[in-house]
Design a protein around this motif. Structure first.
Motif: not given
Length: 443
Positions: A396-402
């Motif tokens: 259900g969740y997507r990863v964000l980076r940076g």
């Protein structure tokens, strides 16, 4: 960060902890004192808490973990624990709770901080894993900075005249365009050694990747505008099925805060409307919008592992570094972090922060959506509580980076993982694209 090279390690760590806690609190104060009490208690969006809730919540977490757990001291306000438990009360319901008022919330967080500094003066950084290397203190400093970024996002949603100001980010220093080829091979993802890394960054583990290409910079306003102008929001070919359903139900026609401005487009940022800056990374787009743009461009979003290899892998030594530029902490020359500016910097503004292979602005400016769901690494173990990461694991969740311009360096490193629902765009989110490569491209 203040350290003394001639002091014992525990004293240097004590100095660092005090500096990080103080920096976070100064920012919390700046964000809450920028508005009057009516604005502090008002809910500016149903998906955000009132600012006064965030303020008291960071104090309550600090009391729970440092005053009570680490210090074994008597509670300051046990009666408010339920009010500031983020899992018991959805954000939309928090204004109806009997929250501490602005003055009382300020007194509470100040009292807690005094007790924490008293505890810090005499603590030994050995024994339990919670205390070793100052982990619990680092966790709380990161927690407050994360809520400071959330409060900054609430300011962006706030109606009314501007109350925040900061100098403009630096101009582009070099031209950055095209893509960078990342060769096939193994790299070490995550960490088992960074003392303040959070549980979802652990453990470090090898990952084997085929060769791929990744954008040298985040997608800009100008590039994204081409997608909008080409009817990208009206063409279901570019959207996933859930993405198209959401686009239709939410009536999306452009990134959040964009609106037509005569013959062009502009956006509202912290109460000020201005024309789009063409070479600035696009911000306030959802995962679904990023995914649709990538499909329209004949590309795709990078996986989380691809993003991290591009950000950390050194082709000369073969090791994974803490940041794209090396292991040293970020400076203003490396990245746009810490709310020094109130906007992403133009592409090419931070050549000192580029990776060895020439990938720019991987840290700071905008959180970057990846294609990956938020899951634990092989061997993951929740610490010190499941509610930080584990309860969110799944598709259900997507990863964000940076990190973004609103992220503090203490809560940003090459291994740091953020996550959100794919519909969310109130966060300072952008993206870059990637693609598979043909065998002849790697010859």
């Amino acid at each position: 960060m203040t350290t003394r090279s001639d002091s014992p390690p525990s004293e240097s760590l004590r100095d660092r902890i005090a500096a990080e806690l103080t920096l976070a609190r100064k920012r919390s104060v700046r964000l809450t004192e920028a508005v009057d009490d009516d604005d502090l208690v008002r809910q500016h969006s149903p998906i955000m808490s009132p600012l006064v809730w965030d303020l008291a919540h960071v104090g309550n977490q600090e009391e729970l973990w440092l005053v009570r757990d680490v210090g074994g001291r008597e509670p300051v306000r046990r009666d408010i624990d339920d009010l500031y438990d983020a899992f018991k009360h959805p954000r939309r319901d928090r204004p109806a709770l009997p929250l501490l008022g602005p003055a009382e919330a300020r007194r509470y967080v100040s009292t807690v901080r005094d007790k924490v500094f008293d505890l810090l003066d005499g603590i030994r950084f050995d024994g339990s894993r919670l205390v070793a290397d100052g982990f619990a203190f680092g966790m709380i400093a990161q927690h407050e900075q994360q809520h400071d970024e959330t409060m900054l996002a609430t300011h962006q949603l706030r109606a009314g005249p501007p109350v925040l100001a900061a100098p403009a980010p630096p101009a582009a220093a070099v031209q950055v365009a095209g893509e960078v080829l990342i060769p096939a091979g193994r790299f070490d993802m995550g960490t088992s050694t960074d003392p303040w890394a959070l549980d979802n960054e652990r453990p470090g583990h090898p990952v084997e990747l085929p060769a791929y290409a990744i954008d040298a910079a985040p997608v800009t306003n100008a590039a994204y505008l081409a997608f909008v102008a080409d009817g990208g929001y009206a063409d279901p070919r570019w959207w996933s099925e859930p993405g198209w359903q959401h686009r239709c139900s939410a009536g999306l026609t452009a990134p959040m805060h964009w609106r037509p401005d005569g013959a062009g487009w502009g956006y509202t940022r912290f109460g000020r409307f201005a024309p789009l800056v063409p070479d600035e990374p696009v911000v306030h787009v959802s995962f679904y919008e990023a995914e649709a743009y990538a499909a329209w461009a004949g590309r795709r979003l990078p996986t989380e592992a691809e993003w991290e290899k591009a950000a950390r892998w050194d082709p000369v030594s073969g090791r994974s570094r803490r940041y794209p530029w090396g292991d040293e902490d970020p400076t203003p020359e490396h990245a746009n972090l810490g709310q020094r500016h109130l906007a992403p910097a133009p592409v090419g503004a931070y050549p000192a922060g580029a990776s060895p292979l020439g990938v720019h602005q991987l840290v700071g400016d905008v959180w970057e959506w990846t294609a990956s769901p938020f899951l634990g690494y092989p061997g993951f173990a929740a610490f010190p509580y499941r509610e930080y990461s584990e309860v969110f694991f799944g598709s259900g969740y997507r990863v964000l980076r940076g990190g973004s311009f609103g992220t503090d360096p203490v809560a940003c490193r090459g291994t740091f993982r953020n996550w959100d629902l794919p519909i969310r765009r109130q966060i300072f989110s952008g993206f870059r694209c990637a693609r598979d490569v043909r065998p002849d491209e790697t010859a």
